[in-house]
Write an enzyme that holds these catalytic residues in place. Structure first.
Site, PDB file in Angstrom:
ATOM      1  N   ASP A  13      -5.069  -4.539  -9.342  1.00  0.00           N
ATOM      2  CA  ASP A  13      -4.773  -3.201  -8.841  1.00  0.00           C
ATOM      3  C   ASP A  13      -6.095  -2.457  -8.705  1.00  0.00           C
ATOM      4  O   ASP A  13      -6.999  -2.644  -9.522  1.00  0.00           O
ATOM      5  CB  ASP A  13      -3.835  -2.446  -9.790  1.00  0.00           C
TER       6      ASP A  13
ATOM      7  N   ASP B 101       2.950  -3.941  -3.254  1.00  0.00           N
ATOM      8  CA  ASP B 101       3.850  -2.876  -3.704  1.00  0.00           C
ATOM      9  C   ASP B 101       3.080  -1.581  -3.457  1.00  0.00           C
ATOM     10  O   ASP B 101       2.443  -1.035  -4.349  1.00  0.00           O
ATOM     11  CB  ASP B 101       4.187  -3.068  -5.178  1.00  0.00           C
TER      12      ASP B 101
ATOM     13  N   CYS C 264       8.549   2.265  -2.023  1.00  0.00           N
ATOM     14  CA  CYS C 264       9.733   2.968  -2.541  1.00  0.00           C
ATOM     15  C   CYS C 264       9.838   4.300  -1.806  1.00  0.00           C
ATOM     16  O   CYS C 264       9.981   5.365  -2.417  1.00  0.00           O
ATOM     17  CB  CYS C 264       9.669   3.154  -4.057  1.00  0.00           C
TER      18      CYS C 264
END
Length: 433
Positions: A262, A308, A361
């Site tokens: 990340d 993601d 999301c």
């Protein structure tokens, strides 16, 4: 604390949120510190009132014709909790610790006003400036879709198939009222009432030994749709705390190479303990150092790169109602830039025939299908795999799932109204060659 005292406390917290412009979590924490006599049940009840009001903030103010903390809270009791005028009045008798009695205007509003003529952003409880974006996403259904995003979410769990089977965990957690989720083959669900506290999952033996993790069913499905397989080389490029990394590991059954990284090393902090508890032995965590690329040794060899992507989080408003009212237009522009950078970065790692699974999301088209179209325009050797193929991992539920989601040439979108999950967009692309 009495129910009336809890109501007064919620009004006090909402006033702090309004006046101090602080996040709800901070205001609730400060209230709890200043009122140490309040038990855990009281704190949970006050928190529930505050968050339910935030979920229904616009519609509650509309129904009362009163955009004050008191007015919004009473409107929420009517709309979300289904309380009638007399029930609300019984909590407002003006006695010690209780709110003052209802005014004639409040009684009239509670009795006669409705949302029938409310504009979409009021009926759906979202900031008015987002209306053009949600028209593009849902058209005339935007009020119904966002109203579903304004209801309290269940608590979803994922059974870690490296350590347990869903049938066994269903039995061992029966005392929590768990049921199987409708789509995910390894999901469990706990429905929560208005005043219910989240059960202490972290104290349960199944959690301690790594058999379950907290994860929304939509997040589970998003990872499933990536199609990760045993023996593959898989990269979780925006791993964060590792929720989807753990799902990928279970899908890979401990075989192959799984790399989690990340850009923000602080986000990675919990992942090491989570991987250990879950019994994952084929994963390595690459923590970034300064500006160096932590994956510099990997060149066009990955079977799958999962992104993601950082996003506005509009699909998670059920769980983070505070976030929708704090969101500003500039945040979308920042996220669009972050997403494009993540997609372009992934290209260097994917081998010919390999895949990029792009997940947000968010329900906003700019972060979803439009990002995919722009990416393919920049990288013409990638093609979207039709959702009908990626959804085959749901086996006998594939057809029903595809009928429930929003389908496009760029991917699929889950929403609380259509699938009972958080809002998730998923697109899987294959590199030609």
């Amino acid at each position: 604390m009495t129910p009336a005292a809890r109501l007064s406390a919620a009004i006090e917290v909402i006033e702090a949120i309004d006046n101090q412009r602080v996040p709800a979590a901070k205001a609730l924490k400060e209230w709890g510190t200043a009122h140490r006599f309040a038990g855990s049940g009281d704190r949970a009840a006050v928190s529930g009132l505050v968050y339910d009001m935030l979920r229904r903030q616009a519609s509650s103010a509309w129904i009362m014709d009163d955009d004050t903390p008191r007015g919004r809270l009473f409107g929420m009791l009517r709309l979300e909790r289904g309380m009638d005028t007399d029930a609300i009045a019984s909590l407002c008798d003006g006695s010690r610790f209780a709110p003052g009695p209802l005014t004639d205007g409040e009684r009239q509003a509670l009795t006669s006003r409705s949302l029938l003529d409310a504009p979409a952003h009021v009926a759906g409880d979202y900031p008015e400036w987002l209306d053009p974006y949600l028209i593009e996403a849902f058209g005339d259904d935007r009020a119904a879709e966002t109203a579903a995003m304004a209801r309290r979410a269940p608590l979803d769990l994922r059974v870690n198939t490296l350590k347990a089977k869903r049938e066994k965990v269903l039995g061992s957690l029966r005392h929590l009222g768990v049921t199987a989720t409708p789509w995910s083959p390894f999901g469990l669900r706990i429905m929560l009432g208005a005043d219910a506290r989240n059960p202490g999952i972290q104290a349960e033996e199944e959690f301690v030994k790594g058999a379950v993790e907290v994860q929304d069913e939509g997040s589970q499905i998003a990872a499933l749709l990536s199609g990760a397989k045993p023996g593959e080389q898989v990269i979780d490029l925006c791993a964060g705390a590792g929720g989807k990394t753990l799902t990928l590991a279970a899908m890979m059954q401990g075989r192959g190479r799984l790399i989690a990284t990340d850009r923000d090393k602080r986000q990675l902090a919990p992942i090491h303990e989570r991987l250990s508890r879950a019994g994952v032995h084929n994963a390595e965590v690459r923590t970034p150092k300064w500006e160096a690329e932590p994956l510099s040794d990997i060149r066009e060899s990955a079977d799958l790169v999962l992104i993601d992507a950082p996003c506005t989080g509009t699909g998670t408003w059920r769980r983070n109602p505070d976030a929708k009212w704090r969101m500003r237009p500039g945040a979308l522009d920042i996220r669009l830039k972050d997403q494009a950078e993540a997609l372009d970065r992934a290209v260097a790692f994917v081998k010919p025939g390999g895949r990029i699974a792009y997940v947000t999301c968010s329900v906003l088209p700019q972060e979803n299908g439009e990002q995919i179209l722009k990416f393919i325009d920049r990288h013409s050797d990638f093609r979207v795999i039709p959702p009908s193929q990626t959804a085959s991992v749901l086996w006998d539920k594939t057809d029903d799932f595809l009928a429930a989601v929003y389908l496009s040439d760029e991917g699929l979108l889950m929403t609380p109204r259509r699938t009972g999950t958080d809002g998730f967009f998923v697109s899987v692309m294959r590199r030609q060659g």
